[in-house]
Design a protein around this motif. Structure first.
Motif, PDB file in Angstrom:
ATOM      1  N   ALA A 101       0.815  -1.217   0.000  1.00  0.00           N
ATOM      2  CA  ALA A 101       0.000   0.000   0.000  1.00  0.00           C
ATOM      3  C   ALA A 101       0.850   1.270   0.000  1.00  0.00           C
ATOM      4  O   ALA A 101       0.353   2.345  -0.330  1.00  0.00           O
ATOM      5  CB  ALA A 101      -0.944   0.006   1.197  1.00  0.00           C
ATOM      6  N   GLN A 102       2.130   1.158   0.323  1.00  0.00           N
ATOM      7  CA  GLN A 102       3.022   2.323   0.355  1.00  0.00           C
ATOM      8  C   GLN A 102       3.703   2.569  -0.994  1.00  0.00           C
ATOM      9  O   GLN A 102       4.496   3.495  -1.127  1.00  0.00           O
ATOM     10  CB  GLN A 102       4.088   2.127   1.427  1.00  0.00           C
ATOM     11  N   LEU A 103       3.393   1.736  -1.980  1.00  0.00           N
ATOM     12  CA  LEU A 103       4.053   1.803  -3.280  1.00  0.00           C
ATOM     13  C   LEU A 103       3.052   2.037  -4.386  1.00  0.00           C
ATOM     14  O   LEU A 103       1.862   1.747  -4.238  1.00  0.00           O
ATOM     15  CB  LEU A 103       4.785   0.485  -3.567  1.00  0.00           C
ATOM     16  N   GLU A 104       3.529   2.553  -5.491  1.00  0.00           N
ATOM     17  CA  GLU A 104       2.749   2.584  -6.717  1.00  0.00           C
ATOM     18  C   GLU A 104       3.639   2.044  -7.831  1.00  0.00           C
ATOM     19  O   GLU A 104       4.846   1.921  -7.666  1.00  0.00           O
ATOM     20  CB  GLU A 104       2.224   3.973  -7.037  1.00  0.00           C
ATOM     21  N   ILE A 105       3.021   1.704  -8.937  1.00  0.00           N
ATOM     22  CA  ILE A 105       3.764   1.155 -10.064  1.00  0.00           C
ATOM     23  C   ILE A 105       3.782   2.193 -11.183  1.00  0.00           C
ATOM     24  O   ILE A 105       2.740   2.657 -11.633  1.00  0.00           O
ATOM     25  CB  ILE A 105       3.131  -0.162 -10.545  1.00  0.00           C
ATOM     26  N   LYS A 106       4.994   2.547 -11.604  1.00  0.00           N
ATOM     27  CA  LYS A 106       5.147   3.524 -12.684  1.00  0.00           C
ATOM     28  C   LYS A 106       4.819   2.859 -14.019  1.00  0.00           C
ATOM     29  O   LYS A 106       4.681   1.642 -14.113  1.00  0.00           O
ATOM     30  CB  LYS A 106       6.568   4.079 -12.689  1.00  0.00           C
ATOM     31  N   ASP A 107       4.716   3.667 -15.054  1.00  0.00           N
ATOM     32  CA  ASP A 107       4.373   3.161 -16.386  1.00  0.00           C
ATOM     33  C   ASP A 107       5.362   2.120 -16.897  1.00  0.00           C
ATOM     34  O   ASP A 107       4.990   1.228 -17.643  1.00  0.00           O
ATOM     35  CB  ASP A 107       4.270   4.315 -17.391  1.00  0.00           C
ATOM     36  N   ASN A 108       6.629   2.223 -16.494  1.00  0.00           N
ATOM     37  CA  ASN A 108       7.622   1.251 -16.964  1.00  0.00           C
ATOM     38  C   ASN A 108       7.600  -0.052 -16.163  1.00  0.00           C
ATOM     39  O   ASN A 108       8.360  -0.968 -16.441  1.00  0.00           O
ATOM     40  CB  ASN A 108       9.028   1.858 -16.941  1.00  0.00           C
ATOM     41  N   GLY A 109       6.736  -0.146 -15.161  1.00  0.00           N
ATOM     42  CA  GLY A 109       6.601  -1.365 -14.383  1.00  0.00           C
ATOM     43  C   GLY A 109       7.403  -1.390 -13.100  1.00  0.00           C
ATOM     44  O   GLY A 109       7.373  -2.381 -12.377  1.00  0.00           O
ATOM     45  N   SER A 110       8.121  -0.328 -12.775  1.00  0.00           N
ATOM     46  CA  SER A 110       8.916  -0.331 -11.542  1.00  0.00           C
ATOM     47  C   SER A 110       8.119   0.261 -10.384  1.00  0.00           C
ATOM     48  O   SER A 110       7.253   1.113 -10.577  1.00  0.00           O
ATOM     49  CB  SER A 110      10.222   0.442 -11.731  1.00  0.00           C
ATOM     50  N   TYR A 111       8.424  -0.222  -9.182  1.00  0.00           N
ATOM     51  CA  TYR A 111       7.797   0.316  -7.982  1.00  0.00           C
ATOM     52  C   TYR A 111       8.417   1.666  -7.641  1.00  0.00           C
ATOM     53  O   TYR A 111       9.596   1.907  -7.895  1.00  0.00           O
ATOM     54  CB  TYR A 111       8.038  -0.612  -6.781  1.00  0.00           C
ATOM     55  N   THR A 112       7.625   2.520  -7.024  1.00  0.00           N
ATOM     56  CA  THR A 112       8.126   3.763  -6.471  1.00  0.00           C
ATOM     57  C   THR A 112       7.332   4.067  -5.210  1.00  0.00           C
ATOM     58  O   THR A 112       6.201   3.595  -5.048  1.00  0.00           O
ATOM     59  CB  THR A 112       8.034   4.924  -7.485  1.00  0.00           C
ATOM     60  N   TRP A 113       7.937   4.830  -4.297  1.00  0.00           N
ATOM     61  CA  TRP A 113       7.258   5.185  -3.056  1.00  0.00           C
ATOM     62  C   TRP A 113       6.115   6.129  -3.344  1.00  0.00           C
ATOM     63  O   TRP A 113       6.236   7.027  -4.183  1.00  0.00           O
ATOM     64  CB  TRP A 113       8.211   5.884  -2.093  1.00  0.00           C
ATOM     65  N   LEU A 114       5.018   5.975  -2.645  1.00  0.00           N
ATOM     66  CA  LEU A 114       3.915   6.930  -2.690  1.00  0.00           C
ATOM     67  C   LEU A 114       4.194   8.024  -1.670  1.00  0.00           C
ATOM     68  O   LEU A 114       4.605   7.720  -0.551  1.00  0.00           O
ATOM     69  CB  LEU A 114       2.589   6.251  -2.341  1.00  0.00           C
ATOM     70  N   PRO A 115       3.950   9.278  -2.025  1.00  0.00           N
ATOM     71  CA  PRO A 115       4.244  10.350  -1.078  1.00  0.00           C
ATOM     72  C   PRO A 115       3.366  10.309   0.164  1.00  0.00           C
ATOM     73  O   PRO A 115       3.813  10.636   1.243  1.00  0.00           O
ATOM     74  CB  PRO A 115       4.001  11.629  -1.884  1.00  0.00           C
ATOM     75  N   ASN A 116       2.110   9.887   0.029  1.00  0.00           N
ATOM     76  CA  ASN A 116       1.193   9.890   1.169  1.00  0.00           C
ATOM     77  C   ASN A 116       0.732   8.501   1.562  1.00  0.00           C
ATOM     78  O   ASN A 116      -0.166   8.354   2.375  1.00  0.00           O
ATOM     79  CB  ASN A 116      -0.035  10.755   0.857  1.00  0.00           C
ATOM     80  N   GLY A 117       1.271   7.494   0.948  1.00  0.00           N
ATOM     81  CA  GLY A 117       0.883   6.138   1.285  1.00  0.00           C
ATOM     82  C   GLY A 117      -0.502   5.750   0.807  1.00  0.00           C
ATOM     83  O   GLY A 117      -1.069   4.789   1.282  1.00  0.00           O
ATOM     84  N   CYS A 118      -1.095   6.510  -0.131  1.00  0.00           N
ATOM     85  CA  CYS A 118      -2.412   6.124  -0.628  1.00  0.00           C
ATOM     86  C   CYS A 118      -2.285   4.866  -1.467  1.00  0.00           C
ATOM     87  O   CYS A 118      -1.209   4.499  -1.902  1.00  0.00           O
ATOM     88  CB  CYS A 118      -3.081   7.249  -1.401  1.00  0.00           C
TER      89      CYS A 118
END
Length: 147
Positions: A101-118
């Protein structure tokens, strides 16, 4: 958990990856082999033992952002979804829901941190998991300005 894992040359043939020590590269591969179907791994010590890796090797992977580590010690392979995709009938969701829940997936398929944890990452999960609505009033304007 699957017995086979894939790696992409976009990661392993990159100059940044090649600048890592051989034990750090081996650690990355062992962590990837121990990861669940979403790229999460809680066997960091065992992977370090198998790779003959040191804390400096783990730190190098963290600094170069090949992995992310959560407060509880669980790691996620940043580029996991660039190379590993499973059919829905073979996919087992991760047990690390709070970390996911603390991550999102960028268009290239890599994980990145969410700024607010949404929980925007839910739109990428198999089996049509539902999105969690975020009220625009719940997002602090200052946190948006910082991004």
């Amino acid at each position: 958990m699957a017995e086979k894992r894939m790696f992409t040359k976009k990661v392993t043939d990159d100059d940044n990856f090649m600048s890592l020590s051989s034990s750090a590269q081996a650690l990355y591969l062992h962590l990837s082999m121990a990861a669940d179907d979403d790229g999460f791994c809680n066997q960091v010590s065992l992977s370090m033992f198998k790779a003959h890796a040191s804390m400096q090797d783990l730190q190098a992977l963290l600094e170069k952002r090949y992995i992310y580590q959560f407060e509880n010690g669980v790691i996620v392979i940043k580029h996991w979804r660039m190379a590993n995709a499973l059919r829905k009938d073979r996919y087992t969701p991760t047990a690390f829901k709070e970390e996911l829940a603390q991550l999102e997936i960028k268009d290239n398929g890599s994980y990145t941190w969410l700024p607010n944890g949404c929980q925007m990452v839910a739109k990428w999960l198999p089996n049509g998991c539902q999105m969690v609505a975020v009220d625009k009033n719940s997002i602090d304007k200052n946190s948006i300005d910082k991004n």
